[in-house]
Design an enzyme around this catalytic site. Structure first.
Site, PDB file in Angstrom:
ATOM      1  N   TYR A  33      63.881 -53.710 -42.453  1.00 43.20           N
ATOM      2  CA  TYR A  33      62.202 -53.848 -43.287  1.00 43.20           C
ATOM      3  C   TYR A  33      61.949 -54.799 -43.783  1.00 43.20           C
ATOM      4  CZ  TYR A  33      59.143 -50.600 -44.797  1.00 43.20           C
ATOM      5  OH  TYR A  33      57.512 -50.141 -45.141  1.00 43.20           O
ATOM      6  N   LYS A  88      61.118 -30.968 -22.514  1.00 45.42           N
ATOM      7  CA  LYS A  88      60.476 -31.857 -21.731  1.00 45.42           C
ATOM      8  C   LYS A  88      61.148 -33.586 -22.733  1.00 45.42           C
ATOM      9  CE  LYS A  88      58.055 -32.075 -18.099  1.00 45.42           C
ATOM     10  NZ  LYS A  88      58.421 -31.091 -17.258  1.00 45.42           N
ATOM     11  N   GLU A 130      50.754 -32.191 -19.982  1.00 48.00           N
ATOM     12  CA  GLU A 130      51.810 -31.687 -19.785  1.00 48.00           C
ATOM     13  C   GLU A 130      51.478 -30.196 -20.100  1.00 48.00           C
ATOM     14  OE1 GLU A 130      55.506 -29.948 -17.907  1.00 48.00           O
ATOM     15  OE2 GLU A 130      55.131 -31.772 -18.355  1.00 48.00           O
ATOM     16  N   ASP A 131      51.170 -29.311 -19.080  1.00 43.38           N
ATOM     17  CA  ASP A 131      50.791 -27.886 -19.878  1.00 43.38           C
ATOM     18  C   ASP A 131      48.729 -27.864 -20.294  1.00 43.38           C
ATOM     19  OD1 ASP A 131      53.185 -27.240 -18.885  1.00 43.38           O
ATOM     20  OD2 ASP A 131      54.095 -26.819 -20.185  1.00 43.38           O
ATOM     21  N   ASP A 156      52.408 -31.029 -13.561  1.00 49.68           N
ATOM     22  CA  ASP A 156      52.715 -29.950 -13.415  1.00 49.68           C
ATOM     23  C   ASP A 156      51.993 -30.009 -12.038  1.00 49.68           C
ATOM     24  OD1 ASP A 156      52.963 -28.074 -15.646  1.00 49.68           O
ATOM     25  OD2 ASP A 156      51.859 -29.829 -16.427  1.00 49.68           O
ATOM     26  N   GLY A 190      45.349 -24.950  -7.631  1.00 54.77           N
ATOM     27  CA  GLY A 190      45.155 -25.377  -8.749  1.00 54.77           C
ATOM     28  C   GLY A 190      45.971 -26.790  -9.345  1.00 54.77           C
ATOM     29  N   ALA A 191      46.481 -26.973 -10.401  1.00 57.09           N
ATOM     30  CA  ALA A 191      46.912 -28.495 -10.601  1.00 57.09           C
ATOM     31  C   ALA A 191      48.268 -28.843  -9.848  1.00 57.09           C
ATOM     32  CB  ALA A 191      46.638 -28.362 -11.977  1.00 57.09           C
ATOM     33  N   ALA A 192      49.271 -27.875  -9.237  1.00 56.95           N
ATOM     34  CA  ALA A 192      50.229 -27.739  -8.526  1.00 56.95           C
ATOM     35  C   ALA A 192      50.029 -28.257  -6.961  1.00 56.95           C
ATOM     36  CB  ALA A 192      50.795 -26.289  -8.911  1.00 56.95           C
ATOM     37  N   ASN A 283      57.392 -18.527 -11.880  1.00 60.74           N
ATOM     38  CA  ASN A 283      57.981 -18.599 -11.796  1.00 60.74           C
ATOM     39  C   ASN A 283      57.726 -17.477 -13.705  1.00 60.74           C
ATOM     40  OD1 ASN A 283      60.829 -18.751 -12.948  1.00 60.74           O
ATOM     41  ND2 ASN A 283      60.571 -21.122 -12.858  1.00 60.74           N
ATOM     42  N   ASN A 313      60.846 -30.024 -11.401  1.00 63.94           N
ATOM     43  CA  ASN A 313      60.008 -30.904 -11.426  1.00 63.94           C
ATOM     44  C   ASN A 313      61.445 -31.925 -12.843  1.00 63.94           C
ATOM     45  OD1 ASN A 313      57.877 -29.441 -10.712  1.00 63.94           O
ATOM     46  ND2 ASN A 313      57.002 -30.572 -12.852  1.00 63.94           N
TER      47      ASN A 313
END
Length: 387
Positions: A33, A88, A130-131, A156, A190-192, A283, A313
């Site tokens: 520092y 994650k 994510e999500d 995703d 959707g996304a996937a 899931n 994933n």
């Protein structure tokens, strides 16, 4: 209350910051520092690229969510999403040696999310989205990818897609089939679903042989009301122009990939081609119970850890970011994703069985193999940060 083991494990959170330098003497403090740190700050101010050498930025990823599409729980908000984002982050560290920070945003406005992440970006070497619910996730990723000089990756979408391609490559190899000959049905747009469709086509599946279904049935070019990603899917898939419900799509299909969370009637599976491949990935409840799927398929995979062939994933994202960060990549290309899928498939290529077409989620060989392949692909694709 909240004494069950799962709550005890989460009590106080699953991660912490740890110093990497000693802080036991006055000299240690003066180097870490003030006043010593000022010299490093001046150097970075004169040459901003030095932030990657003298801070943790080059090895740190932001795990960003707005809490709108968390696991199978839906739109539960940023605070309820935090346990998943912490999870994650610890997976990033455990498998890729990548430091990461959960960032849960209290907004679901596209402009606000893009502006906030862009403002935070100097603190990170990569952004893992994510999500975030579709179709907003497509626009957020596209805009951030264009705005930032660091990798942006919506797990995703692309993490799922990478592992699905790896699994399908090995399933086809096991059954002595060619990807280009497979007739594939994908449940979920959707996304996937969108990302899986695109990577399978890039990986060798014929676009005309892919049929994508949503809650209204088969997506086709004559269907009214299509927009955005679904309109694009209609233009590149379903070469025979099939219409109707998913049972019609499954008639004669070689592969079913479930990414929707809906259930598939056994009668529909009975219409598939002999020796089929079924990936029921919802899931916690697969679209098809594995025992039922096994009546019609030679290879069955799920998204669950208590069945063989888990499409997880974690096989992709730690190695993808490890390789991208090591290479100094400015973005993640389609070539890098394909390289990741090939690397995952190769880990178990010499020991394929119907119940082992992908590595186990905890296999320590996976992330290093993926990282090496992704770094090489980044160099090949010319997306390396210039010194």
């Amino acid at each position: 209350m909240y004494q069950e083991p799962v709550f005890e494990l989460h009590r106080g959170g699953k991660m912490a910051i740890t110093a990497t330098v000693p802080l036991t003497t006055r000299d240690d403090l003066s180097l870490a520092y003030t006043p010593g740190v000022a010299e490093v700050c001046r150097a970075i101010a004169a040459d901003e690229s030095l932030v990657n050498t003298f801070t943790w930025v080059a090895n740190t990823v932001a795990v960003v969510t707005d809490g709108s599409a968390v696991l199978g729980l839906g739109n539960i908000g940023p605070r309820a999403a935090m346990p998943v984002m912490e999870g994650k982050a610890v997976l990033f560290k455990q498998f890729g040696g990548v430091d990461s920070v959960p960032v849960c945003l209290d907004t679901q406005d596209i402009d606000e999310i893009v502006a906030t992440v862009t403002a935070l970006a100097p603190s990170f070497g990569g952004i893992n989205l994510e999500d975030i619910s579709a179709p907003r996730c497509f626009e957020i990723e596209r805009r951030l990818d264009e705005a930032l000089p660091i990798p942006v990756f919506h797990d995703d979408q692309h993490g799922t897609a990478i592992v699905v391609l790896a699994a399908l490559r090995n399933a086809a190899e096991l059954l002595d089939r060619k990807l280009g000959d497979l007739r594939v049905v994908i449940s979920g747009a959707g996304a996937a679903g969108v990302a899986v469709t695109k990577i399978l086509i890039a990986g060798g599946v014929q676009a005309a042989n892919v049929i994508v279904c949503d809650s209204r049935g088969i997506i086709h070019s004559g269907r009214e009301g299509l927009a955005g990603a679904k309109l694009e899917l209609a233009s590149i898939t379903n070469g025979t122009g099939r219409t109707g419900a998913i049972a019609e799509a499954l008639r004669g299909a070689d592969v079913f990939i479930g990414l929707s969370g809906g259930s598939i009637a056994e009668e529909g599976l009975a219409g598939m081609a002999p020796g089929a491949i079924i990936f029921a990935l919802a899931n916690p409840t697969p679209e098809v119970e594995p025992a039922v799927a096994a009546r019609y398929a030679s290879v069955v995979a799920t998204g669950r850890s208590d069945y063989p062939n888990q499409i997880n994933n974690v096989l992709a994202f730690p190695g993808v970011f490890r390789g991208a960060l090591d290479a100094g990549a400015t973005r993640i290309t389609e070539g890098m994703k394909l390289a990741a899928a090939d690397a995952i498939a190769a880990v178990v290529a010499n020991d394929l069985r119907p119940d082992a077409i992908v590595p186990a989620a905890l296999d320590p060989r996976v992330a290093p193999a993926v990282a090496t392949a992704v770094a090489k692909a980044a160099v090949r694709d010319g997306v390396i940060r210039q010194a």
